[in-house]
Design a protein around this motif. Structure first.
Motif, PDB file in Angstrom:
ATOM      1  N   ARG A   1       0.841  -1.196   0.000  1.00 56.42           N
ATOM      2  CA  ARG A   1       0.000   0.000   0.000  1.00 56.42           C
ATOM      3  C   ARG A   1       0.882   1.253   0.000  1.00 56.42           C
ATOM      4  NH1 ARG A   1      -2.904  -1.200   5.465  1.00 56.42           N
ATOM      5  NH2 ARG A   1      -0.672  -1.505   5.934  1.00 56.42           N
ATOM      6  N   ILE A   2       0.778   2.040  -1.055  1.00 55.17           N
ATOM      7  CA  ILE A   2       1.662   3.184  -1.247  1.00 55.17           C
ATOM      8  C   ILE A   2       0.846   4.473  -1.311  1.00 55.17           C
ATOM      9  CG2 ILE A   2       3.405   4.226  -2.753  1.00 55.17           C
ATOM     10  CD1 ILE A   2       4.007   1.437  -3.823  1.00 55.17           C
ATOM     11  N   GLY A   3       1.238   5.444  -0.508  1.00 55.32           N
ATOM     12  CA  GLY A   3       0.625   6.767  -0.578  1.00 55.32           C
ATOM     13  C   GLY A   3       1.425   7.652  -1.515  1.00 55.32           C
ATOM     14  N   MET A   4       0.756   8.258  -2.475  1.00 54.05           N
ATOM     15  CA  MET A   4       1.443   9.061  -3.479  1.00 54.05           C
ATOM     16  C   MET A   4       0.992  10.514  -3.431  1.00 54.05           C
ATOM     17  SD  MET A   4       1.724   6.646  -6.852  1.00 54.05           S
ATOM     18  CE  MET A   4      -0.046   6.714  -7.156  1.00 54.05           C
ATOM     19  N   SER A   5       1.963  11.411  -3.495  1.00 52.63           N
ATOM     20  CA  SER A   5       1.668  12.822  -3.637  1.00 52.63           C
ATOM     21  C   SER A   5       0.965  13.044  -4.968  1.00 52.63           C
ATOM     22  CB  SER A   5       2.972  13.627  -3.596  1.00 52.63           C
ATOM     23  OG  SER A   5       2.807  14.893  -4.166  1.00 52.63           O
ATOM     24  N   LEU A   6       0.029  13.968  -4.976  1.00 54.44           N
ATOM     25  CA  LEU A   6      -0.705  14.239  -6.213  1.00 54.44           C
ATOM     26  C   LEU A   6       0.201  14.813  -7.301  1.00 54.44           C
ATOM     27  CD1 LEU A   6      -3.951  15.619  -4.601  1.00 54.44           C
ATOM     28  CD2 LEU A   6      -3.729  13.492  -5.873  1.00 54.44           C
ATOM     29  N   LEU A   7       1.322  15.385  -6.910  1.00 51.30           N
ATOM     30  CA  LEU A   7       2.290  15.849  -7.900  1.00 51.30           C
ATOM     31  C   LEU A   7       3.402  14.836  -8.144  1.00 51.30           C
ATOM     32  CD1 LEU A   7       2.978  19.651  -7.179  1.00 51.30           C
ATOM     33  CD2 LEU A   7       2.025  18.654  -9.249  1.00 51.30           C
ATOM     34  N   GLY A   8       3.533  13.850  -7.247  1.00 48.40           N
ATOM     35  CA  GLY A   8       4.726  13.007  -7.277  1.00 48.40           C
ATOM     36  C   GLY A   8       4.595  11.641  -7.900  1.00 48.40           C
TER      37      GLY A   8
ATOM     38  N   GLU B   1       0.703  11.144   5.915  1.00 47.60           N
ATOM     39  CA  GLU B   1       1.290  10.978   7.252  1.00 47.60           C
ATOM     40  C   GLU B   1       0.324  10.246   8.178  1.00 47.60           C
ATOM     41  OE1 GLU B   1       2.281  14.804   8.755  1.00 47.60           O
ATOM     42  OE2 GLU B   1       4.293  14.824   7.875  1.00 47.60           O
ATOM     43  N   ALA B   2      -0.913  10.706   8.222  1.00 49.72           N
ATOM     44  CA  ALA B   2      -1.914  10.101   9.106  1.00 49.72           C
ATOM     45  C   ALA B   2      -2.163   8.645   8.738  1.00 49.72           C
ATOM     46  CB  ALA B   2      -3.215  10.894   9.038  1.00 49.72           C
ATOM     47  N   ALA B   3      -2.241   8.353   7.438  1.00 54.66           N
ATOM     48  CA  ALA B   3      -2.504   6.980   6.992  1.00 54.66           C
ATOM     49  C   ALA B   3      -1.331   6.050   7.312  1.00 54.66           C
ATOM     50  CB  ALA B   3      -2.787   6.966   5.490  1.00 54.66           C
TER      51      ALA B   3
ATOM     52  N   VAL C   1       3.997   2.539   2.960  1.00 53.35           N
ATOM     53  CA  VAL C   1       4.984   3.580   2.653  1.00 53.35           C
ATOM     54  C   VAL C   1       4.255   4.717   1.961  1.00 53.35           C
ATOM     55  CG1 VAL C   1       7.001   2.053   2.450  1.00 53.35           C
ATOM     56  CG2 VAL C   1       5.531   2.439   0.462  1.00 53.35           C
ATOM     57  N   GLY C   2       4.899   5.894   1.902  1.00 47.32           N
ATOM     58  CA  GLY C   2       4.245   7.006   1.222  1.00 47.32           C
ATOM     59  C   GLY C   2       5.203   8.135   0.925  1.00 47.32           C
TER      60      GLY C   2
ATOM     61  N   ILE D   1      11.424  28.354  -2.780  1.00 43.10           N
ATOM     62  CA  ILE D   1      10.633  27.234  -2.250  1.00 43.10           C
ATOM     63  C   ILE D   1      10.963  26.016  -3.088  1.00 43.10           C
ATOM     64  CG2 ILE D   1       8.329  26.319  -1.791  1.00 43.10           C
ATOM     65  CD1 ILE D   1       7.321  29.193  -1.551  1.00 43.10           C
ATOM     66  N   ASN D   2      11.346  24.942  -2.430  1.00 43.92           N
ATOM     67  CA  ASN D   2      11.699  23.729  -3.162  1.00 43.92           C
ATOM     68  C   ASN D   2      10.653  22.636  -2.969  1.00 43.92           C
ATOM     69  OD1 ASN D   2      14.133  25.115  -3.658  1.00 43.92           O
ATOM     70  ND2 ASN D   2      15.220  23.178  -3.809  1.00 43.92           N
ATOM     71  N   TRP D   3      10.525  21.836  -3.994  1.00 41.53           N
ATOM     72  CA  TRP D   3       9.666  20.650  -3.969  1.00 41.53           C
ATOM     73  C   TRP D   3      10.583  19.460  -3.734  1.00 41.53           C
ATOM     74  CZ3 TRP D   3       8.516  16.862  -8.139  1.00 41.53           C
ATOM     75  CH2 TRP D   3       7.389  16.066  -7.856  1.00 41.53           C
ATOM     76  N   SER D   4      10.685  19.049  -2.478  1.00 39.39           N
ATOM     77  CA  SER D   4      11.610  17.981  -2.076  1.00 39.39           C
ATOM     78  C   SER D   4      10.799  16.827  -1.520  1.00 39.39           C
ATOM     79  CB  SER D   4      12.592  18.491  -1.024  1.00 39.39           C
ATOM     80  OG  SER D   4      13.276  19.637  -1.494  1.00 39.39           O
ATOM     81  N   LEU D   5      10.741  15.742  -2.269  1.00 35.82           N
ATOM     82  CA  LEU D   5       9.934  14.588  -1.877  1.00 35.82           C
ATOM     83  C   LEU D   5      10.794  13.466  -1.329  1.00 35.82           C
ATOM     84  CD1 LEU D   5       7.178  13.950  -4.588  1.00 35.82           C
ATOM     85  CD2 LEU D   5       6.850  14.586  -2.204  1.00 35.82           C
ATOM     86  N   SER D   6      10.180  12.655  -0.467  1.00 36.36           N
ATOM     87  CA  SER D   6      10.839  11.466   0.082  1.00 36.36           C
ATOM     88  C   SER D   6       9.881  10.283   0.010  1.00 36.36           C
ATOM     89  CB  SER D   6      11.250  11.705   1.540  1.00 36.36           C
ATOM     90  OG  SER D   6      10.089  11.811   2.367  1.00 36.36           O
ATOM     91  N   MET D   7      10.442   9.077   0.123  1.00 33.96           N
ATOM     92  CA  MET D   7       9.633   7.877   0.345  1.00 33.96           C
ATOM     93  C   MET D   7       9.811   7.532   1.820  1.00 33.96           C
ATOM     94  SD  MET D   7       7.531   5.641  -0.779  1.00 33.96           S
ATOM     95  CE  MET D   7       7.615   6.154  -2.504  1.00 33.96           C
ATOM     96  N   ALA D   8       8.727   7.579   2.580  1.00 38.06           N
ATOM     97  CA  ALA D   8       8.820   7.478   4.040  1.00 38.06           C
ATOM     98  C   ALA D   8       7.992   6.310   4.573  1.00 38.06           C
ATOM     99  CB  ALA D   8       8.361   8.784   4.683  1.00 38.06           C
ATOM    100  N   TRP D   9       8.351   5.905   5.793  1.00 38.74           N
ATOM    101  CA  TRP D   9       7.621   4.839   6.496  1.00 38.74           C
ATOM    102  C   TRP D   9       7.796   5.054   7.995  1.00 38.74           C
ATOM    103  CZ3 TRP D   9      12.174   4.518   3.926  1.00 38.74           C
ATOM    104  CH2 TRP D   9      13.288   4.061   4.621  1.00 38.74           C
ATOM    105  N   PRO D  10       6.857   4.580   8.826  1.00 39.22           N
ATOM    106  CA  PRO D  10       6.957   4.781  10.275  1.00 39.22           C
ATOM    107  C   PRO D  10       8.254   4.199  10.830  1.00 39.22           C
ATOM    108  CG  PRO D  10       4.761   4.064   9.697  1.00 39.22           C
ATOM    109  CD  PRO D  10       5.591   3.928   8.438  1.00 39.22           C
ATOM    110  N   ARG D  11       8.927   4.973  11.653  1.00 41.59           N
ATOM    111  CA  ARG D  11      10.284   4.629  12.107  1.00 41.59           C
ATOM    112  C   ARG D  11      10.352   3.309  12.856  1.00 41.59           C
ATOM    113  NH1 ARG D  11      14.024   9.283  14.080  1.00 41.59           N
ATOM    114  NH2 ARG D  11      14.270   9.271  11.810  1.00 41.59           N
ATOM    115  N   HIS D  12       9.398   3.023  13.707  1.00 41.94           N
ATOM    116  CA  HIS D  12       9.494   1.843  14.567  1.00 41.94           C
ATOM    117  C   HIS D  12       8.634   0.675  14.075  1.00 41.94           C
ATOM    118  CE1 HIS D  12      11.903   4.179  17.264  1.00 41.94           C
ATOM    119  NE2 HIS D  12      10.946   5.073  17.403  1.00 41.94           N
ATOM    120  N   LYS D  13       8.152   0.762  12.854  1.00 34.68           N
ATOM    121  CA  LYS D  13       7.320  -0.311  12.322  1.00 34.68           C
ATOM    122  C   LYS D  13       8.192  -1.405  11.710  1.00 34.68           C
ATOM    123  CE  LYS D  13       3.611  -1.167   8.967  1.00 34.68           C
ATOM    124  NZ  LYS D  13       2.724  -0.548   7.968  1.00 34.68           N
ATOM    125  N   LYS D  14       7.858  -2.669  11.999  1.00 36.83           N
ATOM    126  CA  LYS D  14       8.575  -3.781  11.384  1.00 36.83           C
ATOM    127  C   LYS D  14       8.218  -3.847   9.906  1.00 36.83           C
ATOM    128  CE  LYS D  14       9.376  -8.768  11.615  1.00 36.83           C
ATOM    129  NZ  LYS D  14       8.991 -10.043  12.261  1.00 36.83           N
TER     130      LYS D  14
END
Length: 297
Positions: free
Chosen positions: A99-106, A137-139, A147-148, A266-279
């Protein structure tokens, strides 16, 4: 042939220094533990435990060779554990959903990564949610996503891999500018009509807050989550748009002029992120491996 269960029994006995504690931990009877250790000694043709005083009763202490057998047993058991984990990971990669969360621009950024991941893990279904940074973030924290994409900087609740860093450009109809300036300050746009990315998204907040810091409230005539619509509205001279150079670099320079925004930049800086303590699941690990390979180029 040496039995893996016998090595496990030997390791447990050395660690607990007690036949009764070993029997309890392995859910065996005490005579069964003694029998397993005796059989292991016969297989190896060495004494693993020191003899007791006057040779009458053995202590639960390993002999010198018993210590070496213990060390080798630990290594063998560790390798077996790794083997089982690898097999389990392989099985998990044969089914499931990522399950991947995607930015509407990304989303366009990820197209090559989606292809590579599918080539490596064809049985994993990809499920997408397109939303803004706040909703992603919330999801992620609610376990509705694995990831998102998040705009940098991210909260310390997440680990991340950087994806891109593009400057925000001011997009004008080309015919409005006799001479294209090297850059434009946000203050110089105070009398313009703004066509912005949707309200409630981080990029919208950064632009509006930047305008307020420069002492004016932007005249926002339209908000949309569709970058193509922003482009088309600019072409129709409804106003100016602020978009990352990732997009504006592709626009027809006979129709559009894209000028770097400065003061503030202003920069558009994207990352692929996941909760830090999640297995991380095997599917997530495989996805992040693809992301690292794709975005380290």
């Amino acid at each position: 042939m040496i039995d893996i269960k016998a090595l496990q029994c030997w390791v447990t006995l050395v660690q607990n220094r007690s036949f009764s504690a070993t029997a309890e931990k392995l859910a065996l009877s005490q005579p069964s533990v003694s029998k397993i250790i005796h059989a292991l000694e016969n297989d190896l043709n060495v004494a693993l435990l020191q003899k007791g005083e006057n040779g009458r009763k053995r202590q639960v202490l390993p002999t010198e060779i018993g210590k070496r057998v213990y060390e080798h047993s630990l290594q063998i058991l560790n390798q077996m554990s790794l083997l089982k984990q690898e097999v389990e990971d392989y099985r998990e990669l044969k089914l499931g959903t990522l399950r991947i969360g995607m930015s509407l621009l990304g989303s366009r950024l990820l197209t090559p990564a989606f292809f590579n991941f599918h080539q490596q893990c064809p049985d994993i279904e990809l499920a997408f949610i397109e939303a803004g940074t706040r909703d992603i973030e919330a999801a992620l924290l609610d376990n509705r996503l694995d990831v998102g994409q998040l705009l940098l900087p991210v909260s310390d609740k997440f680990d991340y891999i950087p994806l891109c860093d593009y400057p925000i450009m001011v997009l004008f109809p080309r015919k409005r500018l006799a001479k294209i300036p090297a850059s434009m300050s946000l203050r110089s746009l105070r009398d313009e009509s703004f066509i912005l990315f949707s309200r409630g998204f981080v990029l919208f907040e950064r632009v509006v807050n930047g305008c307020r810091d420069q002492g004016f409230e932007p005249n926002v005539v339209c908000c949309t989550s569709q970058w193509e619509l922003l482009r088309d509205m600019v072409a129709k001279e409804m106003g100016i748009a602020l978009l990352p150079s990732y997009y504006t670099d592709e626009f027809d320079d006979k129709i559009f002029a894209a000028v770097p925004l400065t003061d503030p930049a202003i920069n558009w800086s994207l990352s692929m992120a996941w909760p830090r303590h999640k297995k991380l699941t095997p599917a997530v690990k495989a996805w992040l491996k693809v992301i690292r390979e794709e975005f380290s180029k």
